[in-house]
Design a protein around this motif. Structure first.
Motif, PDB file in Angstrom:
ATOM      1  N   ALA A   1       8.970   6.825  -8.584  1.00  0.00           N
ATOM      2  CA  ALA A   1       9.778   5.706  -8.071  1.00  0.00           C
ATOM      3  C   ALA A   1       9.383   5.331  -6.647  1.00  0.00           C
ATOM      4  O   ALA A   1       9.255   4.140  -6.301  1.00  0.00           O
ATOM      5  N   LEU A   2       9.179   6.360  -5.803  1.00  0.00           N
ATOM      6  CA  LEU A   2       8.795   6.070  -4.429  1.00  0.00           C
ATOM      7  C   LEU A   2       7.410   5.428  -4.381  1.00  0.00           C
ATOM      8  O   LEU A   2       7.158   4.497  -3.591  1.00  0.00           O
TER       9      LEU A   2
ATOM     10  N   SER B   1       4.160   0.747  -3.465  1.00  0.00           N
ATOM     11  CA  SER B   1       3.083  -0.120  -3.952  1.00  0.00           C
ATOM     12  C   SER B   1       3.503  -1.594  -3.893  1.00  0.00           C
ATOM     13  O   SER B   1       2.693  -2.479  -3.528  1.00  0.00           O
ATOM     14  N   LYS B   2       4.752  -1.847  -4.258  1.00  0.00           N
ATOM     15  CA  LYS B   2       5.234  -3.229  -4.181  1.00  0.00           C
ATOM     16  C   LYS B   2       5.211  -3.738  -2.742  1.00  0.00           C
ATOM     17  O   LYS B   2       4.782  -4.872  -2.461  1.00  0.00           O
ATOM     18  N   ILE B   3       5.677  -2.852  -1.831  1.00  0.00           N
ATOM     19  CA  ILE B   3       5.708  -3.275  -0.433  1.00  0.00           C
ATOM     20  C   ILE B   3       4.296  -3.522   0.081  1.00  0.00           C
ATOM     21  O   ILE B   3       4.007  -4.510   0.778  1.00  0.00           O
ATOM     22  N   MET B   4       3.392  -2.658  -0.284  1.00  0.00           N
ATOM     23  CA  MET B   4       2.014  -2.802   0.176  1.00  0.00           C
ATOM     24  C   MET B   4       1.323  -4.010  -0.476  1.00  0.00           C
ATOM     25  O   MET B   4       0.448  -4.648   0.116  1.00  0.00           O
ATOM     26  N   SER B   5       1.694  -4.296  -1.714  1.00  0.00           N
ATOM     27  CA  SER B   5       1.116  -5.486  -2.363  1.00  0.00           C
ATOM     28  C   SER B   5       1.539  -6.756  -1.625  1.00  0.00           C
ATOM     29  O   SER B   5       0.728  -7.685  -1.406  1.00  0.00           O
TER      30      SER B   5
ATOM     31  N   SER C   1      -0.200   4.468  -1.751  1.00  0.00           N
ATOM     32  CA  SER C   1       0.175   4.376  -0.340  1.00  0.00           C
ATOM     33  C   SER C   1      -1.002   4.530   0.589  1.00  0.00           C
ATOM     34  O   SER C   1      -0.848   4.575   1.790  1.00  0.00           O
ATOM     35  N   VAL C   2      -2.212   4.655   0.028  1.00  0.00           N
ATOM     36  CA  VAL C   2      -3.393   4.809   0.868  1.00  0.00           C
ATOM     37  C   VAL C   2      -4.329   3.655   0.622  1.00  0.00           C
ATOM     38  O   VAL C   2      -4.198   2.954  -0.378  1.00  0.00           O
TER      39      VAL C   2
END
Length: 506
Positions: free
Chosen positions: A282-283, A288-292, A505-506
């Motif tokens: 979930a995290l 991933s959504k935020i980074m997208s 996240s990377v």
């Protein structure tokens, strides 16, 4: 009787301490010059001494009618099987007329008698000697042998004869197997010849039975004893303590309650791992959504004409190029704006911190659960150790009670069988002798049974002490192993989740 280590009970049926009981047999053969009248006569033989040795009005010959000169009472044999205290025993031989009038008597101390054929002169009731009346009888004296030990005594009395008979039987078996039936019949004839030449004399008739029967019984007894001793020397039976299951950690882990606990703990551990995996997933999706979204904004910014091209890309460090590679535009535009954007850098750092915090929290929860499981396992192992030891003590106690009951039943059964055997013996003349033999038998059995129970009690106590010592040793060893296992679980830290990092996240 003045010695403190000796006991004396005049009413006891068992032998006195330090005194060997005696056996006396009197066979009244004939009488000489008992009376000058043609009257019937009979002879009474009595024994006086301790209450257990006193026998009166029981042994009496048949009445020989109309012969007071030389009556013959040949078939009458009177046995005093067990004389507890021979030093105090007195033998009385009395001759009566058929009307009951005393003709003469003789009172003899037992320790002054001599075995063999004797002419015993009679005396009056006032102990004055009579000139002519005598009794011719055979007296046999020997030590008292309990029932069932006569064969053993015969082997001790005639060891050479027993050895010769055994060698002869072995030789006959060997020759019969080699030469056939003719040689076996000749060896049997030689054995019969040896048996006939070694028949006992009249003096030893009461001490031994026929040599053939004694030798065959002794041979069987000796061979059986040798075989039994050989088997017992080669195969040593295990004691009940040795047959007990050795308690170890592996044995305790195989118990049903521990298996249930282990299954429950494995299930809880799997659930926690599944929960942690869901949290990480979930995290990761959230990040991933935020980074997208940040990538989209970064691409828009990269297409802006305000960003210069070319040389700025080379100014990025290796870590920055690796970090921003997913967000670099495909047309090779400049990343100076991306690297210099403080909002994007704060977002990346925030996600790293958030991921690290999650992993550390999950690691702490996992280690705490494992420590709790280890403590529960150690507590259960201690409990199982105590319960197993109690069960073993209970098992050996029940076995001891069963053995004790079996011994009591066997003793009662033996008493009944011995009483039946005495009742069926034909040499018991009257009820008084039967009662005396039964009392003697019960006294001997009681003494033997008490000794057997004492030995059994000592054996049971020794087995229980050995089991207790074994339990103490096992408990000390197992508790030390359990403490080591608990200490290892407390100091153990699983850091493998720290190496995992989501690709989003990377």
């Amino acid at each position: 009787m003045r010695r403190p280590d000796r006991t004396f009970d005049p009413y006891a049926e068992s032998p006195v301490d330090g005194v060997i009981a005696a056996f006396c047999s009197v066979r009244v053969i004939s009488g000489q010059f008992l009376s000058d009248k043609k009257i019937g006569t009979y002879v009474e033989v009595d024994m006086y001494g301790l209450p257990a040795d006193t026998i009166r009005k029981e042994y009496r010959t048949k009445t020989i009618p109309a012969n007071g000169l030389n009556p013959r009472y040949d078939e009458s044999v009177f046995e005093f099987r067990k004389i507890v205290l021979p030093d105090l025993a007195i033998l009385r031989i009395a001759v009566y007329e058929e009307t009951g009038k005393l003709i003469g008597q003789r009172v003899l101390p037992l320790d002054g008698l001599q075995a063999g054929y004797r002419h015993i002169s009679l005396r009056t009731e006032g102990n004055f000697p009579l000139s002519l009346p005598t009794i011719f009888c055979q007296i046999i004296l020997k030590s008292y042998v309990p029932d069932g030990l006569s064969d053993f005594v015969n082997q001790l009395n005639q060891p050479l004869l027993m050895k010769k008979t055994e060698d002869l039987l072995n030789a006959s078996v060997t020759t019969s197997s080699d030469a056939g039936p003719n040689s076996s019949s000749s060896s049997v004839r030689r054995a019969r010849a040896i048996e006939s030449t070694s028949t006992p004399s009249l003096d030893s008739k009461a001490t031994t039975t026929s040599v053939g029967a004694a030798s065959s019984l002794s041979t069987n007894t000796v061979s059986t004893t040798d075989t039994t001793s050989l088997a017992s020397s080669t195969i040593k039976p295990k004691t009940p303590v040795e047959t007990m299951t050795l308690i170890s950690l592996d044995y305790l882990r195989e118990q049903k309650s521990f298996c249930k606990l282990k299954h429950k703990q494995d299930k809880d551990l799997a659930l926690m791992k599944k929960k942690h995996a869901k949290e990480q997933t979930a995290l990761g999706e959230q990040q991933s959504k935020i980074m997208s979204k940040a990538r989209t904004d970064c691409e828009k910014l990269a297409r802006s004409p305000m960003l210069g091209g070319g040389g700025a890309r080379k100014d990025l460090s290796f870590f920055s190029r690796r970090l921003f590679k997913p967000f670099m535009p495909s047309n090779g535009s400049n990343l100076t704006a991306v690297k210099g954007d403080p909002k994007l850098m704060d977002l990346i750092n925030e996600q790293n911190v958030e991921w690290t915090t999650l992993v550390q929290r999950q690691l702490i929860e996992m280690n705490a659960l494992r420590r709790q499981h280890a403590r529960e396992q150690c507590d259960l192992l201690r409990l199982l150790l105590d319960e197993t030891q109690k069960n073993q003590i209970k098992e050996i106690t029940e076995r001891h009670l069963k053995e004790k009951k079996d011994l009591e039943l066997s003793q009662v059964r033996q008493n009944i069988e011995d009483s039946k055997r005495l009742g069926s013996e034909k040499n018991i003349r009257n009820k008084m002798e039967l009662d005396r033999r039964v009392r003697e038998l019960k006294s001997n059995n009681t003494k033997k049974f008490v000794e057997e129970r004492k030995r059994q009690t000592m054996k049971h106590e020794r087995e229980k002490d050995n089991l207790t010592k074994s339990h103490e040793t096992q408990k000390t060893t197992l508790l030390a192993e359990i403490d080591k296992m608990l200490e290892y679980s407390v100091n153990y830290q699983d850091e493998t989740p720290m190496a995992r990092f989501p690709s989003s996240s990377v």
